[in-house]
Design a protein around this motif. Structure first.
Motif, PDB file in Angstrom:
ATOM      1  N   LEU A  95       0.839  -1.196   0.000  1.00 44.91           N
ATOM      2  CA  LEU A  95       0.000   0.000   0.000  1.00 44.91           C
ATOM      3  C   LEU A  95       0.874   1.246   0.000  1.00 44.91           C
ATOM      4  CD1 LEU A  95      -2.575  -1.094   2.742  1.00 44.91           C
ATOM      5  CD2 LEU A  95      -2.898  -1.195   0.271  1.00 44.91           C
ATOM      6  N   ALA A  96       0.294   2.367  -0.413  1.00 40.94           N
ATOM      7  CA  ALA A  96       1.001   3.648  -0.420  1.00 40.94           C
ATOM      8  C   ALA A  96       0.790   4.328   0.935  1.00 40.94           C
ATOM      9  CB  ALA A  96       0.485   4.529  -1.549  1.00 40.94           C
ATOM     10  N   PRO A  97       1.827   4.428   1.771  1.00 38.93           N
ATOM     11  CA  PRO A  97       1.636   4.916   3.143  1.00 38.93           C
ATOM     12  C   PRO A  97       1.168   6.363   3.248  1.00 38.93           C
ATOM     13  CG  PRO A  97       3.981   4.675   2.625  1.00 38.93           C
ATOM     14  CD  PRO A  97       3.225   4.044   1.501  1.00 38.93           C
ATOM     15  N   ASP A  98       1.430   7.187   2.224  1.00 43.19           N
ATOM     16  CA  ASP A  98       1.055   8.603   2.305  1.00 43.19           C
ATOM     17  C   ASP A  98      -0.337   8.884   1.748  1.00 43.19           C
ATOM     18  OD1 ASP A  98       3.516   9.255   3.443  1.00 43.19           O
ATOM     19  OD2 ASP A  98       4.476   9.481   1.482  1.00 43.19           O
ATOM     20  N   LEU A  99      -0.992   7.850   1.209  1.00 37.93           N
ATOM     21  CA  LEU A  99      -2.364   8.008   0.743  1.00 37.93           C
ATOM     22  C   LEU A  99      -3.336   7.531   1.827  1.00 37.93           C
ATOM     23  CD1 LEU A  99      -2.172   6.743  -2.966  1.00 37.93           C
ATOM     24  CD2 LEU A  99      -1.953   9.088  -2.100  1.00 37.93           C
ATOM     25  N   THR A 100      -4.564   7.994   1.749  1.00 39.64           N
ATOM     26  CA  THR A 100      -5.556   7.589   2.747  1.00 39.64           C
ATOM     27  C   THR A 100      -6.001   6.148   2.499  1.00 39.64           C
ATOM     28  OG1 THR A 100      -7.497   8.250   1.459  1.00 39.64           O
ATOM     29  CG2 THR A 100      -6.425   9.959   2.814  1.00 39.64           C
ATOM     30  N   VAL A 101      -6.739   5.622   3.471  1.00 39.29           N
ATOM     31  CA  VAL A 101      -7.297   4.276   3.332  1.00 39.29           C
ATOM     32  C   VAL A 101      -8.151   4.189   2.073  1.00 39.29           C
ATOM     33  CG1 VAL A 101      -8.945   2.644   4.344  1.00 39.29           C
ATOM     34  CG2 VAL A 101      -7.208   3.739   5.794  1.00 39.29           C
ATOM     35  N   ALA A 102      -9.045   5.153   1.887  1.00 39.95           N
ATOM     36  CA  ALA A 102      -9.930   5.139   0.726  1.00 39.95           C
ATOM     37  C   ALA A 102      -9.142   5.262  -0.573  1.00 39.95           C
ATOM     38  CB  ALA A 102     -10.953   6.265   0.834  1.00 39.95           C
ATOM     39  N   GLN A 103      -8.162   6.143  -0.592  1.00 40.81           N
ATOM     40  CA  GLN A 103      -7.360   6.324  -1.807  1.00 40.81           C
ATOM     41  C   GLN A 103      -6.598   5.050  -2.161  1.00 40.81           C
ATOM     42  OE1 GLN A 103      -5.154   9.715  -0.454  1.00 40.81           O
ATOM     43  NE2 GLN A 103      -6.519  11.203  -1.436  1.00 40.81           N
ATOM     44  N   ASN A 104      -6.126   4.321  -1.158  1.00 40.34           N
ATOM     45  CA  ASN A 104      -5.438   3.059  -1.413  1.00 40.34           C
ATOM     46  C   ASN A 104      -6.400   2.000  -1.940  1.00 40.34           C
ATOM     47  OD1 ASN A 104      -2.426   2.463  -0.636  1.00 40.34           O
ATOM     48  ND2 ASN A 104      -3.121   4.046   0.796  1.00 40.34           N
ATOM     49  N   ALA A 127     -15.152   2.593   3.819  1.00 38.08           N
ATOM     50  CA  ALA A 127     -15.614   2.304   5.180  1.00 38.08           C
ATOM     51  C   ALA A 127     -16.440   1.023   5.197  1.00 38.08           C
ATOM     52  CB  ALA A 127     -16.436   3.473   5.712  1.00 38.08           C
ATOM     53  N   GLU A 128     -17.310   0.853   4.187  1.00 39.08           N
ATOM     54  CA  GLU A 128     -18.128  -0.360   4.110  1.00 39.08           C
ATOM     55  C   GLU A 128     -17.272  -1.589   3.843  1.00 39.08           C
ATOM     56  OE1 GLU A 128     -20.875   0.609   1.038  1.00 39.08           O
ATOM     57  OE2 GLU A 128     -22.165   1.843   2.333  1.00 39.08           O
ATOM     58  N   ILE A 137     -12.326   1.377  10.434  1.00 37.15           N
ATOM     59  CA  ILE A 137     -11.114   2.158  10.205  1.00 37.15           C
ATOM     60  C   ILE A 137     -11.524   3.430   9.483  1.00 37.15           C
ATOM     61  CG2 ILE A 137      -8.847   2.234   9.075  1.00 37.15           C
ATOM     62  CD1 ILE A 137      -8.733  -0.798   9.269  1.00 37.15           C
ATOM     63  N   ASP A 138     -11.070   4.572   9.978  1.00 35.03           N
ATOM     64  CA  ASP A 138     -11.374   5.857   9.363  1.00 35.03           C
ATOM     65  C   ASP A 138     -10.832   5.871   7.931  1.00 35.03           C
ATOM     66  OD1 ASP A 138     -11.666   8.466   8.565  1.00 35.03           O
ATOM     67  OD2 ASP A 138     -10.661   9.346  10.296  1.00 35.03           O
ATOM     68  N   PRO A 139     -11.679   5.983   6.926  1.00 35.87           N
ATOM     69  CA  PRO A 139     -11.202   5.928   5.541  1.00 35.87           C
ATOM     70  C   PRO A 139     -10.375   7.133   5.129  1.00 35.87           C
ATOM     71  CG  PRO A 139     -13.533   6.486   5.576  1.00 35.87           C
ATOM     72  CD  PRO A 139     -13.147   6.148   6.992  1.00 35.87           C
ATOM     73  N   THR A 140     -10.393   8.201   5.944  1.00 37.41           N
ATOM     74  CA  THR A 140      -9.650   9.413   5.581  1.00 37.41           C
ATOM     75  C   THR A 140      -8.256   9.457   6.210  1.00 37.41           C
ATOM     76  OG1 THR A 140     -10.508  10.719   7.453  1.00 37.41           O
ATOM     77  CG2 THR A 140     -11.837  10.658   5.442  1.00 37.41           C
ATOM     78  N   ILE A 141      -7.917   8.469   7.042  1.00 38.60           N
ATOM     79  CA  ILE A 141      -6.609   8.461   7.688  1.00 38.60           C
ATOM     80  C   ILE A 141      -5.576   7.899   6.714  1.00 38.60           C
ATOM     81  CG2 ILE A 141      -6.754   6.130   8.675  1.00 38.60           C
ATOM     82  CD1 ILE A 141      -5.525   7.240  11.229  1.00 38.60           C
ATOM     83  N   THR A 142      -4.336   8.387   6.784  1.00 35.74           N
ATOM     84  CA  THR A 142      -3.297   7.864   5.905  1.00 35.74           C
ATOM     85  C   THR A 142      -2.862   6.479   6.379  1.00 35.74           C
ATOM     86  OG1 THR A 142      -1.568   8.990   7.171  1.00 35.74           O
ATOM     87  CG2 THR A 142      -2.415  10.125   5.219  1.00 35.74           C
ATOM     88  N   VAL A 143      -2.552   5.611   5.435  1.00 40.88           N
ATOM     89  CA  VAL A 143      -2.203   4.230   5.756  1.00 40.88           C
ATOM     90  C   VAL A 143      -0.948   4.156   6.619  1.00 40.88           C
ATOM     91  CG1 VAL A 143      -1.247   2.140   4.674  1.00 40.88           C
ATOM     92  CG2 VAL A 143      -3.384   3.110   3.843  1.00 40.88           C
ATOM     93  N   GLN A 150      -3.990  -3.480  10.728  1.00 37.24           N
ATOM     94  CA  GLN A 150      -4.967  -2.644  10.035  1.00 37.24           C
ATOM     95  C   GLN A 150      -4.615  -2.489   8.565  1.00 37.24           C
ATOM     96  OE1 GLN A 150      -4.527   0.652  12.782  1.00 37.24           O
ATOM     97  NE2 GLN A 150      -6.608   0.373  13.559  1.00 37.24           N
ATOM     98  N   ARG A 151      -3.329  -2.378   8.275  1.00 35.56           N
ATOM     99  CA  ARG A 151      -2.917  -2.289   6.866  1.00 35.56           C
ATOM    100  C   ARG A 151      -3.274  -3.572   6.115  1.00 35.56           C
ATOM    101  NH1 ARG A 151       3.157   0.464   7.276  1.00 35.56           N
ATOM    102  NH2 ARG A 151       2.644   1.849   9.014  1.00 35.56           N
TER     103      ARG A 151
END
Length: 510
Positions: A95-104, A127-128, A137-143, A150-151
């Motif tokens: 995963l890309a650590p600097d992108l958000t959960v949703a972006q990944n 989120a779903e 897991i907050d989808p807006t948090i960065t990975v 969680q990752r």
């Protein structure tokens, strides 16, 4: 009327793979049927990951062929495999650590609203997707701010968004707690019910027993057997994997009788992760830390050794200490083995000797240069002492199996001759034979007078290895279990905050 049996969704026929003169897979036959969970088990280095990469288009076989729906197929790569409905959930975090959960989760397949990316829709979908795996897991948090577990869940959620007919899971539960594992296994059974084929690779043999319809055993790149999971117990699987009886996984322990403390921690705060943590570690003791993912276990111990900012009081051998950096704690005799051995423990693109000696580099300098002969001898000694299995001493660390990487990391830290050893997830993604070796090594450390802290998401592991267990919840140490109270039930009650009575009522009405 004549009916013909439906062919396997995906089939490997006589698959072999060589890297140079070394054959790592030889003449493997495997059929993945619709509506089936097919498990592959074997020791580290048995060839599981190589076979998985061939099935998912990451590697081409040296010999043999793949068939899709009974028709010979050549996979041009992982993108081609996904387009044909073959999805791989990697063990390694990609995963890309600097992108958000949703972006990944939506990377490369973004939801659009006109010419713009629809962040609101992607956040809702992400989120779903993770909620379906039993976590919020907050989808807006960065990975990069998430734990390893969680990752892993985010990576699974991303993979399952792709339309799939065959899903390959490579050690998906290795870093998950019992609760998260149960949620994932339910998702896998749902995939099966929808008619897809699931290939499940795991070292957790009770999980294999619980979820698999058939089990294939690999050893040294060869197929040993494929059997129905019915009637095949975990002890039978272990025997087939290692070629011998593995009757006793955990070594006998005699708890330390020492009364003095090697480490004392009082009211330690790790901002954002742990609050008011107080505990003591006796000399020669194995102390366990248990809890759900996100409880703060890893972050607390990272704060102790100076990997994270921390505030509180600590004593080492009765003398006040404060570690600003991890180098400070290493000089004082405390070593920390990260749960992320690939990302933080080893330099995967460097040779074994460099990895082994890096932390104790001063011991191998001759003037301003590294004494290569001394380094080579240290590597020979480590290979012998820790049973690091490698076909070539010039290999890169990333070319070793997971179990041998963990042994290399242990050997690396033992060169520092520490007083206290902190091991985070000591056997994550490691086969049962290597687990047995590592548990024996941990017991020998304590027997020699060193103090050990074990952080583990596997409750049977902390119960089997440790003298005492501290349980964390929401960043706090909420209890201690010892002796006959060291049971999964006792740990779960403390880790979840559910009382014994509430747990009983819940079970009665389940």
């Amino acid at each position: 009327m004549v009916t013909t049996a439906r062919p396997p969704l995906l089939e490997a026929v006589g698959i072999s793979k060589s890297f140079g003169p070394v054959e790592v897979l030889g003449d493997i036959n495997l059929a993945l049927e619709p509506g089936e969970v097919h498990a592959i088990i074997g020791e580290n280095g048995a060839g599981k990951s190589t076979l998985m990469k061939i099935l998912a288009g990451h590697l081409a076989p040296t010999r043999g062929e793949l068939k899709l729906d009974g028709t010979p197929a050549v996979l041009a790569g992982p993108v081609d495999a996904e387009a044909r409905g073959i999805v791989l959930v990697h063990q390694e975090i990609l995963l890309a650590p600097d992108l958000t959960v949703a972006q990944n989760i939506y990377l490369g397949r973004e939801i659009r609203k006109g010419l713009s990316v629809d962040d609101k829709a992607m956040n809702k979908g992400a989120a779903e997707a993770v909620r379906a795996l039993g976590v919020d897991i907050d989808p807006t948090i960065t990975v990069g701010r998430l734990s390893i577990a969680q990752r892993q869940l985010v990576q699974i959620a991303r993979a399952l968004l792709v339309p799939h007919r065959v899903v390959i899971f490579d050690e998906p539960t290795a870093s998950l707690t019992l609760t998260e594992t149960e949620a994932l296994l339910r998702v896998i059974l749902d995939i099966k019910k929808k008619g897809a084929a699931v290939l499940f690779i795991s070292h957790r043999l009770p999980e294999v027993k619980e979820i698999a319809d058939r089990v294939t055993v690999l050893r040294d790149g060869k197929l040993i057997t494929t059997r129905s999971a019915e009637g095949l117990e975990p002890v039978d699987m272990a025997r087939l994997m290692v070629g011998r009886d593995v009757a006793k996984l955990y070594p006998d322990r005699v708890a330390t009788k020492a009364e003095d403390y090697a480490l004392e921690v009082e009211a330690l705060d790790v901002p954002g992760y742990a609050q008011g943590a107080s505990f003591k570690l006796k000399r020669g003791e194995i102390l366990g830390f248990a809890g759900l993912v996100g409880a703060g276990r890893t972050e607390l111990l990272e704060g102790v050794v100076g990997l994270r900012p921390a505030h509180g009081r600590m004593k080492l051998d009765g003398k006040p200490v404060q570690f600003v950096t991890v180098r400070d704690s290493m000089r004082a005799g405390i070593v920390y083995l990260s749960e992320d051995r690939k990302g933080k423990g080893l330099l995967l693109a460097q040779k074994l000797g460099i990895n082994l000696t890096l932390a104790a580099l001063g011991q191998f300098l001759r003037g301003m240069l590294i004494d290569r002969r001394k380094e080579a001898k240290a590597l020979d000694d480590a290979i012998a002492e820790f049973d690091i299995r490698t076909r070539d001493k010039e290999l890169l660390a990333g070319q070793l199996s997971g179990g041998n990487q963990q042994k290399l990391l242990l050997a690396k830290m033992m060169l520092l001759d520490p007083k206290i050893v902190i091991i985070d997830e000591p056997t994550r993604g490691i086969d049962i034979g290597t687990k047995e070796q590592i548990y024996k090594f941990i017991a020998e450390l304590a027997q020699s007078g060193k103090s050990v802290i074990v952080i583990s998401s596997e409750m049977q592991e902390v119960i089997g290895v440790c003298d005492r267990i501290l349980v964390m919840r929401n960043g706090r140490i909420v209890g201690e279990v010892t002796g006959e109270h060291m049971t999964e039930d006792e740990i779960v009650v403390l880790a979840t905050g559910v009382t014994s009575r509430e747990a009983a009522v819940t079970a009665e009405h389940a």
